[in-house]
Design a protein around this motif. Structure first.
Motif, PDB file in Angstrom:
ATOM      1  N   GLN A  84     -39.406  18.109 -13.078  1.00  0.00           N
ATOM      2  CA  GLN A  84     -39.460  18.350 -11.642  1.00  0.00           C
ATOM      3  C   GLN A  84     -40.059  17.169 -10.887  1.00  0.00           C
ATOM      4  O   GLN A  84     -39.634  16.848  -9.778  1.00  0.00           O
ATOM      5  CB  GLN A  84     -40.276  19.618 -11.360  1.00  0.00           C
ATOM      6  CG  GLN A  84     -39.573  20.908 -11.759  1.00  0.00           C
ATOM      7  CD  GLN A  84     -40.465  22.114 -11.562  1.00  0.00           C
ATOM      8  OE1 GLN A  84     -41.378  22.358 -12.352  1.00  0.00           O
ATOM      9  NE2 GLN A  84     -40.223  22.854 -10.501  1.00  0.00           N
ATOM     10  N   GLN A 118     -37.564  14.793 -10.142  1.00  0.00           N
ATOM     11  CA  GLN A 118     -36.466  15.346  -9.357  1.00  0.00           C
ATOM     12  C   GLN A 118     -36.413  14.626  -8.014  1.00  0.00           C
ATOM     13  O   GLN A 118     -37.415  14.532  -7.303  1.00  0.00           O
ATOM     14  CB  GLN A 118     -36.705  16.848  -9.165  1.00  0.00           C
ATOM     15  CG  GLN A 118     -35.562  17.597  -8.515  1.00  0.00           C
ATOM     16  CD  GLN A 118     -35.874  19.081  -8.422  1.00  0.00           C
ATOM     17  OE1 GLN A 118     -36.726  19.590  -9.147  1.00  0.00           O
ATOM     18  NE2 GLN A 118     -35.206  19.765  -7.517  1.00  0.00           N
ATOM     19  N   GLN A 121     -37.861  25.779  -9.709  1.00  0.00           N
ATOM     20  CA  GLN A 121     -37.666  26.099  -8.286  1.00  0.00           C
ATOM     21  C   GLN A 121     -37.762  27.602  -8.060  1.00  0.00           C
ATOM     22  O   GLN A 121     -38.350  28.055  -7.067  1.00  0.00           O
ATOM     23  CB  GLN A 121     -36.308  25.573  -7.821  1.00  0.00           C
ATOM     24  CG  GLN A 121     -36.040  25.816  -6.338  1.00  0.00           C
ATOM     25  CD  GLN A 121     -34.788  25.114  -5.843  1.00  0.00           C
ATOM     26  OE1 GLN A 121     -34.261  24.233  -6.510  1.00  0.00           O
ATOM     27  NE2 GLN A 121     -34.312  25.511  -4.682  1.00  0.00           N
ATOM     28  N   SER A 152     -33.121  15.492 -13.372  1.00  0.00           N
ATOM     29  CA  SER A 152     -33.988  15.225 -12.221  1.00  0.00           C
ATOM     30  C   SER A 152     -33.610  13.960 -11.465  1.00  0.00           C
ATOM     31  O   SER A 152     -33.599  13.940 -10.234  1.00  0.00           O
ATOM     32  CB  SER A 152     -35.447  15.135 -12.679  1.00  0.00           C
ATOM     33  OG  SER A 152     -35.576  14.181 -13.729  1.00  0.00           O
ATOM     34  N   LEU A 201     -37.617  16.608  -4.835  1.00  0.00           N
ATOM     35  CA  LEU A 201     -38.736  17.519  -5.084  1.00  0.00           C
ATOM     36  C   LEU A 201     -39.497  17.844  -3.803  1.00  0.00           C
ATOM     37  O   LEU A 201     -39.733  19.018  -3.490  1.00  0.00           O
ATOM     38  CB  LEU A 201     -39.683  16.920  -6.127  1.00  0.00           C
ATOM     39  CG  LEU A 201     -40.969  17.720  -6.382  1.00  0.00           C
ATOM     40  CD1 LEU A 201     -40.647  19.074  -6.986  1.00  0.00           C
ATOM     41  CD2 LEU A 201     -41.929  16.939  -7.260  1.00  0.00           C
ATOM     42  N   ILE A 243     -35.497  22.583 -14.253  1.00  0.00           N
ATOM     43  CA  ILE A 243     -35.336  22.280 -12.828  1.00  0.00           C
ATOM     44  C   ILE A 243     -35.029  23.558 -12.042  1.00  0.00           C
ATOM     45  O   ILE A 243     -35.768  23.905 -11.115  1.00  0.00           O
ATOM     46  CB  ILE A 243     -34.248  21.211 -12.598  1.00  0.00           C
ATOM     47  CG1 ILE A 243     -34.568  19.933 -13.376  1.00  0.00           C
ATOM     48  CG2 ILE A 243     -34.085  20.922 -11.110  1.00  0.00           C
ATOM     49  CD1 ILE A 243     -35.829  19.253 -12.964  1.00  0.00           C
TER      50      ILE A 243
END
Length: 725
Positions: free
Chosen positions: A556, A559, A525, A334, A562, A521
């Motif tokens: 996430q 991330q 998504q 991330s 994001l 991740i």
């Protein structure tokens, strides 16, 4: 750029030559007449001969040196320099032999022949150097050595023929009793001019070869000084003539040094430096081969060699501690490798501060450490050490603007109890490490049953990498009932995995694997995009607007892109932001600063934020006033014990009260009984979900049975109303 410290030795020699030159010039300036004929008039021929012999030796040495190195360099410039000095050396021999006072050489010795040999040599030297400077350097064949080195013979013979012609062709350069003529001085100054041009050209290239240029400049200066003295001396007994020869000899010595340095000393020094660099490279490569690049800790190769040499020395009990860093793969996936590497370095430093020196800390892989303990007195010793190591993780790691937390999962394997082999011992400690997160202490000793479970887990992780591409993952949706309207206005998206060989895999099994491996991740998504697309499909099929709730993992939230990713998904699917709800857990709220920024950015998109499993985490409730939260979800573990546990009932009441005062919506999970629903209706809960109304179902089934869901919900709600009445 030239480094003065590295070349201080030749600078020091240059200073010495300058001081010597100043002494000679002071002698000339203050007492030139006093030193006239100081060596005795009968001795000057011998003194001149000795000076010339030294000059001939130096110039001939330069010529021979270039001849010897030419087979290895094969440079046209090198050969031209050698030929030039051979020519000069031969002319200098002719000059010495024809000097007045020397025995018979072709004819009686006269100043005419000696001076012209000297002047031709000096002009040839200056013009030759300038010409060689402008010659483009290139490699030539070895056979050309003989051709180039034969030219000096031709030139010297030509000079001898001209100077010793029966009828003098050239005018005299010295008039006895008067000194140098105007022609001699003019030719001398022409040679000086050429050397001045050479000096200017050398200065322009000083940075390319500072030491060589420095020596050549010094040589040029000495030659110019000797030329100047040779234009002002009265006769051979003048001290200026002697000092001029000293300067001339010094000039050729510096030339010899320059050529020796460029052709022998410098290449040899470069060879030594290359060998030194090679040795350092070998040492560095050896170090890199046995150490982890990020932490400089010993790596797997070092560990295995350490175990092979120390494991079997005695039969005393030994131990391997495998120390896993929780969530490091997620942080790397991330935030990137930079943050992960910095965190690993900080963790390594903390562990080294705790571990005794006799317990080597190694890092075979990027997400775990291994400690070898070569003498274990009792099991309690290992447990106590493991607890001390875990304590160092209590304080957050501040890495740039992120405050990161992690925990250590520690697995322990014993020698010889668990295995006699070093590879197995390390592997068993890793098995125990992976099982440690399931225990409250996060410390686990190896058990034989772990091998099969670990093998299964590794195979599952490998299959999970291909699950997305093979379309093995899909979503189910659990309806959420609005208790105020009796309508299904929202659903929660739940990811499912149907393995082609093993069948249904529980989310409780593969989600932790995805989080540890960083696969969460791409999977997260995909879940988000698939859920948003499904809401639009339902809308296209004629269903009323439905909000979808999607869980966000910790990986996430860290991330870097994001917010941008979610914005792109909304644009791509054309879903209005108010129909997307993102769910976080309390454990994610420990990094207040980062979470506050991210959640405000997400809220700015128009989506809603919910806290899932509220009440089960360990964070301070103060985050409720800092975060832009819209909804609290009561965990099923509280709801299921409302009738049997007064404590859980009180907790549910407290959550509902907090939400009411903070003007937050509440969703209760896990509703399975009429009594649970009845209590929540009485307590003014907003929304519920659970098997009482519907289990998670396929999107097509939800679409086809949408009306049936409402009819069942109305029937249940009516039955509660009837009971109350």
């Amino acid at each position: 750029m030239w480094k003065f410290n590295e070349d201080f030795s030749f600078v020091r020699q240059g200073i010495q030559f300058i001081l010597l030159s100043m002494i000679f010039l002071i002698v000339i300036g203050l007492g030139g007449d006093k030193f006239y004929g100081i060596f005795g008039e009968n001795n000057y021929v011998a003194i001149h001969l000795m000076m010339e012999i030294l000059i001939i030796v130096v110039t001939m040495a330069i010529s021979i040196q270039t001849w010897l190195i030419s087979p290895y360099i094969l440079s046209n410039r090198v050969l031209y320099v050698g030929a030039l000095f051979l020519t000069f050396s031969l002319i200098e021999i002719a000059h010495a032999l024809s000097y007045k006072g020397m025995p018979f050489f072709i004819t009686e010795s006269t100043p005419y022949a000696a001076t012209w040999f000297y002047m031709l040599g000096r002009l040839l030297l200056s013009i030759g150097f300038l010409a060689i400077y402008f010659v483009k350097e290139k490699k030539i064949k070895l056979i050309y050595r003989w051709l180039i080195y034969s030219l000096p013979i031709v030139i010297v013979i030509s000079c001898v023929v001209i100077i010793y012609a029966p009828t003098p062709i050239l005018p005299p350069l010295i008039i006895e009793g008067e000194g140098p003529t105007v022609l001699k001085n003019t030719l001398q100054y022409i040679a000086v001019a050429f050397f001045l041009v050479i000096m200017v050209l050398l200065l322009k290239n000083f940075n390319k070869a500072p030491k060589i240029v420095f020596l050549l400049l010094g040589s040029s200066i000495y030659l110019i000084m000797s030329d100047f003295l040779f234009t002002i001396y009265q006769d051979v007994y003048d001290i200026k003539n002697f000092i001029g020869h000293i300067f001339e000899l010094s000039a050729f010595y510096l030339l010899f040094r320059a050529i020796y340095f460029s052709s022998i000393e410098k290449p040899f020094q470069q060879l030594i430096d290359t060998q030194g660099h090679l040795e350092k490279s070998r040492e560095k490569m050896h170090y890199m081969a046995y150490h982890n690049e990020a932490t400089n800790l010993p790596n797997e190769r070092f560990l295995m060699e350490l175990l092979k040499s120390n494991l079997y020395i005695s039969k005393s009990q030994k131990a391997i501690l495998a120390i896993g860093i929780e969530r490091i793969s997620t942080i790397k996936a991330s935030l990137g490798s930079t943050y992960a590497d910095q965190m690993i370095k900080l963790i390594a430093q903390r562990l080294k501060n705790v571990l005794p020196e006799e317990y080597p800390l190694t890092m075979p892989r990027e997400d775990y450490f291994v400690v070898f303990i070569d003498e274990v007195n009792n099991i309690h010793q290992l447990t106590q050490l493991s607890q001390q190591l875990q304590l160092v993780m209590e304080e957050s790691f501040q890495i740039q603007h992120f405050s990161l937390n992690s925990q250590l999962n520690i697995g322990i394997a014993l020698f010889p109890t668990d295995s006699y082999r070093e590879e197995e011992l390390v592997r068993f400690a890793l098995y125990a490490m992976h099982e440690a997160h399931k225990t409250p202490t996060r410390i686990q000793f190896y058990e034989s049953s772990m091998s099969s479970r670990m093998t299964e887990r590794l195979l599952l992780e490998n299959d999970l990498h291909d699950a997305l591409a093979n379309q093995e993952l899909f979503l189910e949706y659990q309806p959420q009932l609005d208790l105020q309207t009796g309508q299904v206005k929202s659903v929660e998206a739940l990811v499912r995995w149907k393995h082609p060989k093993k069948g249904w895999i529980s989310p409780g099994v593969f989600i932790p694997i995805a989080e540890e491996s960083g696969l969460i991740i791409p999977i997260g998504q995909w879940v988000l995009e698939t859920a948003c697309k499904q809401v639009k499909r339902w809308e296209g099929a004629g269903l009323p607007p439905i909000k979808v709730a999607v869980n966000l993992s910790l990986g996430q939230l860290f991330q870097q892109n994001l917010v941008g990713m979610i914005h792109n998904v909304l644009e791509k699917t054309q879903l209005e932001p108010q129909y997307l709800q993102l769910e976080i857990t309390e454990s994610m709220t420990i990094n207040i600063d980062h979470m506050t920024t991210i959640l405000h950015q997400l809220k700015a998109l128009g989506i809603t934020i919910a806290v899932d499993d509220f009440g089960t985490g360990y964070s301070s409730l103060s985050y409720l006033k800092d975060f832009p939260i819209d909804c609290l979800k009561i965990d099923r573990s509280f709801v299921q014990k409302i009738q049997s546990s007064s404590t859980d009932k009180a907790l549910v009441d407290t959550i509902l009260s907090v939400a009411k005062h903070l003007q937050l919506k509440v969703v209760a999970e896990g509703i399975e009984e009429i009594e649970q629903l009845s209590y929540l209706i009485t307590s003014n809960c907003d929304t519920v979900q659970g098997f009482l109304f519907s289990k998670p179902i396929h999107p097509n089934i939800l679409q086809e049975n949408y009306q049936t869901l409402h009819e069942n919900a109305k029937s249940i709600l009516d039955s509660i109303t009837a009971i109350k009445e």
